[in-house]
Design a protein around this motif. Sequence first.
Motif, PDB file in Angstrom:
ATOM      1  N   ARG A  14       0.966  -1.704  -0.079  1.00 41.19           N
ATOM      2  CA  ARG A  14       0.175   0.124   0.014  1.00 41.19           C
ATOM      3  C   ARG A  14       1.084   1.507   0.235  1.00 41.19           C
ATOM      4  O   ARG A  14       1.161   2.088  -0.959  1.00 41.19           O
ATOM      5  CB  ARG A  14      -1.299   0.112   1.060  1.00 41.19           C
ATOM      6  CG  ARG A  14      -1.789   0.948   1.640  1.00 41.19           C
ATOM      7  CD  ARG A  14      -1.641   2.182   1.654  1.00 41.19           C
ATOM      8  NE  ARG A  14      -1.251   2.442   2.801  1.00 41.19           N
ATOM      9  CZ  ARG A  14      -1.276   3.500   3.260  1.00 41.19           C
ATOM     10  NH1 ARG A  14      -0.819   4.891   2.366  1.00 41.19           N
ATOM     11  NH2 ARG A  14      -0.562   3.223   4.864  1.00 41.19           N
ATOM     12  N   ASP A  15       1.558   1.514   1.241  1.00 39.97           N
ATOM     13  CA  ASP A  15       2.757   2.463   1.003  1.00 39.97           C
ATOM     14  C   ASP A  15       3.627   2.585   0.023  1.00 39.97           C
ATOM     15  O   ASP A  15       4.023   3.374  -0.513  1.00 39.97           O
ATOM     16  CB  ASP A  15       3.127   3.341   2.653  1.00 39.97           C
ATOM     17  CG  ASP A  15       2.646   4.521   2.637  1.00 39.97           C
ATOM     18  OD1 ASP A  15       3.692   5.413   2.099  1.00 39.97           O
ATOM     19  OD2 ASP A  15       2.976   5.284   3.924  1.00 39.97           O
ATOM     20  N   HIS A  98      -8.442  -0.649   8.331  1.00 43.34           N
ATOM     21  CA  HIS A  98      -7.438   0.024   8.852  1.00 43.34           C
ATOM     22  C   HIS A  98      -8.288   1.599   8.603  1.00 43.34           C
ATOM     23  O   HIS A  98      -8.488   1.846   7.109  1.00 43.34           O
ATOM     24  CB  HIS A  98      -6.454  -0.243   7.993  1.00 43.34           C
ATOM     25  CG  HIS A  98      -5.278   1.226   8.300  1.00 43.34           C
ATOM     26  ND1 HIS A  98      -4.188   1.300   7.970  1.00 43.34           N
ATOM     27  CD2 HIS A  98      -5.311   2.566   9.720  1.00 43.34           C
ATOM     28  CE1 HIS A  98      -3.510   2.385   8.638  1.00 43.34           C
ATOM     29  NE2 HIS A  98      -4.465   2.689   9.077  1.00 43.34           N
ATOM     30  N   PHE A 100      -8.750   5.984   8.620  1.00 49.96           N
ATOM     31  CA  PHE A 100      -7.928   7.152   9.350  1.00 49.96           C
ATOM     32  C   PHE A 100      -8.825   8.453   8.504  1.00 49.96           C
ATOM     33  O   PHE A 100      -9.411   8.462   7.627  1.00 49.96           O
ATOM     34  CB  PHE A 100      -6.519   6.888   8.665  1.00 49.96           C
ATOM     35  CG  PHE A 100      -6.528   7.558   6.851  1.00 49.96           C
ATOM     36  CD1 PHE A 100      -6.564   6.871   5.942  1.00 49.96           C
ATOM     37  CD2 PHE A 100      -6.241   8.350   6.368  1.00 49.96           C
ATOM     38  CE1 PHE A 100      -6.405   6.645   4.513  1.00 49.96           C
ATOM     39  CE2 PHE A 100      -6.029   9.275   5.122  1.00 49.96           C
ATOM     40  CZ  PHE A 100      -6.393   8.154   4.268  1.00 49.96           C
ATOM     41  N   SER A 140      -6.006   5.572  12.309  1.00 48.37           N
ATOM     42  CA  SER A 140      -4.967   6.490  12.033  1.00 48.37           C
ATOM     43  C   SER A 140      -4.913   7.535  12.250  1.00 48.37           C
ATOM     44  O   SER A 140      -6.059   8.107  11.698  1.00 48.37           O
ATOM     45  CB  SER A 140      -4.195   6.477  10.758  1.00 48.37           C
ATOM     46  OG  SER A 140      -3.713   4.537  10.646  1.00 48.37           O
ATOM     47  N   GLU A 142      -3.630  10.680  11.847  1.00 42.06           N
ATOM     48  CA  GLU A 142      -2.523  10.288  10.167  1.00 42.06           C
ATOM     49  C   GLU A 142      -2.259  12.404  10.759  1.00 42.06           C
ATOM     50  O   GLU A 142      -2.796  12.989  10.908  1.00 42.06           O
ATOM     51  CB  GLU A 142      -3.796  11.167   8.555  1.00 42.06           C
ATOM     52  CG  GLU A 142      -2.614  10.821   7.513  1.00 42.06           C
ATOM     53  CD  GLU A 142      -3.171  11.747   6.205  1.00 42.06           C
ATOM     54  OE1 GLU A 142      -3.861  12.391   6.185  1.00 42.06           O
ATOM     55  OE2 GLU A 142      -2.828  12.401   5.180  1.00 42.06           O
ATOM     56  N   PRO A 170       0.897   8.321  12.714  1.00 43.76           N
ATOM     57  CA  PRO A 170       1.535   7.683  12.020  1.00 43.76           C
ATOM     58  C   PRO A 170       2.601  10.199  12.069  1.00 43.76           C
ATOM     59  O   PRO A 170       1.963  10.407  12.452  1.00 43.76           O
ATOM     60  CB  PRO A 170       0.883   8.104  10.619  1.00 43.76           C
ATOM     61  CG  PRO A 170      -0.022   7.857  11.262  1.00 43.76           C
ATOM     62  CD  PRO A 170      -0.651   8.569  12.535  1.00 43.76           C
ATOM     63  N   THR A 172       4.050  11.298   9.761  1.00 43.42           N
ATOM     64  CA  THR A 172       3.149  11.267   7.727  1.00 43.42           C
ATOM     65  C   THR A 172       4.167  12.331   7.435  1.00 43.42           C
ATOM     66  O   THR A 172       4.820  11.864   6.500  1.00 43.42           O
ATOM     67  CB  THR A 172       1.860  12.117   8.482  1.00 43.42           C
ATOM     68  OG1 THR A 172       1.106  11.033   8.866  1.00 43.42           O
ATOM     69  CG2 THR A 172       0.824  11.411   6.154  1.00 43.42           C
ATOM     70  N   HIS A 201       3.940   4.576  12.436  1.00 46.50           N
ATOM     71  CA  HIS A 201       4.149   4.802  11.323  1.00 46.50           C
ATOM     72  C   HIS A 201       4.929   5.776  11.099  1.00 46.50           C
ATOM     73  O   HIS A 201       4.652   6.794  10.568  1.00 46.50           O
ATOM     74  CB  HIS A 201       2.817   4.494  10.477  1.00 46.50           C
ATOM     75  CG  HIS A 201       1.761   4.848   9.042  1.00 46.50           C
ATOM     76  ND1 HIS A 201       1.421   3.362   8.141  1.00 46.50           N
ATOM     77  CD2 HIS A 201       2.841   5.924   8.386  1.00 46.50           C
ATOM     78  CE1 HIS A 201       2.251   4.237   6.969  1.00 46.50           C
ATOM     79  NE2 HIS A 201       2.617   4.968   6.519  1.00 46.50           N
ATOM     80  N   HIS A 203       7.464   7.688   8.472  1.00 47.64           N
ATOM     81  CA  HIS A 203       8.165   8.183   7.095  1.00 47.64           C
ATOM     82  C   HIS A 203       9.650   8.782   7.573  1.00 47.64           C
ATOM     83  O   HIS A 203      10.003   9.025   8.188  1.00 47.64           O
ATOM     84  CB  HIS A 203       7.492   8.539   6.600  1.00 47.64           C
ATOM     85  CG  HIS A 203       6.075   8.718   5.235  1.00 47.64           C
ATOM     86  ND1 HIS A 203       6.425   8.353   4.988  1.00 47.64           N
ATOM     87  CD2 HIS A 203       4.436   8.122   6.477  1.00 47.64           C
ATOM     88  CE1 HIS A 203       5.266   7.020   4.193  1.00 47.64           C
ATOM     89  NE2 HIS A 203       4.893   7.752   5.593  1.00 47.64           N
TER      90      HIS A 203
END
Length: 515
Positions: A14-15, A98, A100, A140, A142, A170, A172, A201, A203
Motif C-alpha cells: 500500500r504505502d 484500517h 484514518f 490512524s 494521520e 503516523p 506522516t 508509522h 516516514h
Amino acid sequence: MSKETIKIFDTTLRDGEQSPGASMNTEEKIQIASQLEKLGVDIIEAGFAAASPGDFDAIEKIAQKVQTSTVCSLARAIDRDIKAAGEAIKQAKLKRIHTFIATSPIHMQYKLKMSPSEVIKRAVDAVKYAKEFVDDVEFSCEDAGRSDIAFLKEISDAVIEAGATTINLPDTVGFRMPHEIAHMVKELSTYTKDRAIISVHNHNDLGLAVANSIAAIENGARQVECTINGLGERAGNASLEEIVMALKVRGDIFGNFTTNINTKEIYPTSRLIASITGIEPQPNKAIVGKNAFAHESGIHQDGVLKHKETYEIMKPEDIGLNTDDTLVLGKHSGRAAFKDKLAKLGFELDDEALNATFERFKILADKKKDIYDDDIRALVTNEMTSAPKIYELVSLQLMDCSNGVPSAAVTIKKDDNEIIDASIGEGTIDAIFKTIDRISNLKGELRDYKVKSVSEGKDALASVTVKVSFNKEEPAIIGHGLNIDTMVASARAYIGALNSYLSMQGKLRTTHTSH
Ligand code: KIV
Ligand code: ZN
C-alpha cells in the motif's frame, strides 16, 4: 520472563506502492503477499480497496490466498471506502480495516476544513461502520507527529469507545526526532493502557524512520508499520528489515521483545520486491544492500578472515543470504541442479511452473554463459507473475539504421493463430509498440519505460518495465519483460501490460454481469 511480541505490520503493497514507479500488477501483489506471509509478517496491508477496481481485485485475491497473516485494507473515514475495504477482505481468514483521518491543526484547517469536534465525529462514525464488517479495526491519526497530544488522547478515547483495537500514530511527513516520538508514544500508551495497541508509522524524510520506530517500541508501541527495502511515499517508510534486525542483533538491549519474523526470509523478500518493482535498494543500504556484507578494505578483509566478528555484527545467513553457495548454473546444468538452486533461493514451484521455468532457463543458458542467482530469481518471478497469456510474442524483426526509418515486424500468437504485422515508428521501440497496437486494435500510451540489467556481463539479461495507459479513464498498467535482447524484452513487457489490461477487463465484465 516472557517476551513481548512486537507486531510487524507490512505496508509494502500500500504505502510502498506509493513510491514513484513502484506500481505492481495483481499477480505480482499476490506473489509478494505470499512471500510476506512466509516472512512471518503479522499484518499485510494489501492495498486501498476504494482506490481502483485493480486495487480491489488484488486485495480480494490476497484475502483468498493468505492464511496465517491478517489481511488489511486502508480506507479513508468515509462510508464508500470502508464498504469497499470490508468487501475486498471479506474472504480473509484474519481481516482488518484500517481507517484514518488527519488530526493535526494544519491538516484539519487547510486540507479537511473541519473543526476538531467534526473530525472526532467522523472518526467515530468510521470506526463504528468498519465494525459492521470486522472485529479488528485500526484507526490512524494521520499526521499524528504534528498533532496536539491532548487531541490525540481525546480522539483515541472516542475511537476506542467506538471499537478501534489499534491506534496508529503516523509521523506522516517524517518530521519528528526519536526523543519526540518517544514522548508522544509514552504519553499515548500510558494513557490508553491495555485498551488498545499503540502503533507507529514513520516516514523517512529526515532519514530517521527506523530510529523513530525503535524509540517508539522502547516507549510502549507494540506494532510498527514498515515496508521491505524502506519503500514508500517520498523518502519512504521505516524499513522492516532494519527494525527487525536491530531488535535481534541488539538482543542485549531489546531482549524483552520478539517478533514473528523469520529473518532468513528477509533477503529473498527484498530481492523479490526489487525485481518486481525494478527499484533496487541503494548498494550501501543496511541489511539488504549489495555491499551490506562486503568487506573492501584490506585491513577489514584480514580481520574477517581471522575472526568474522571483528567486522561483522550479524551473519549473512541470518537474513537468508547464502554467501557460501557460489554454484553458478550454465547450459550443462540439469533439471536436478536447477531444482536444487530454486529450493536454495526459497522458491517452491508446482510441476507446471517448474517445467515452464526450466524451459526458459534452457533457452537462456544457450545464449548466456553463466546464469547467476539474480537471473534465476528474475526468471521465476517473471513466470509466476505474468498475467494470463492472451497474446504471446512469437518473433520480432527489426530494421533500424541511423539514417533510415525504424520499422518492426512482429509475429504474435493469439488463440493458436499467428498474426503478423509491421509498422514504422519514431524509434525502434515506438515501431514495436505501434505494431502491437495494430495487432490488438488498442492504442496504448506509454507512460514510463525502464530498463535494467539483471546480473553481470555483456550477455546480461535485460529487464524492461513499462507503464501503459490503454484507457485515459483508468490507471496505467504495468508490464515486465525479460530477455537477453532489450528489444525483445521491451516487446514482452508491452504485451505483458496488454494481457494484464485485457484480463482485468474480462474479470470486471464477469463481476458486473454476475452481480
Ligand atoms: O503516512 C500516513 O499517515 C499514512 C496513513 C494513511 C497511515 O500512510
Ligand atoms: Zn504513510
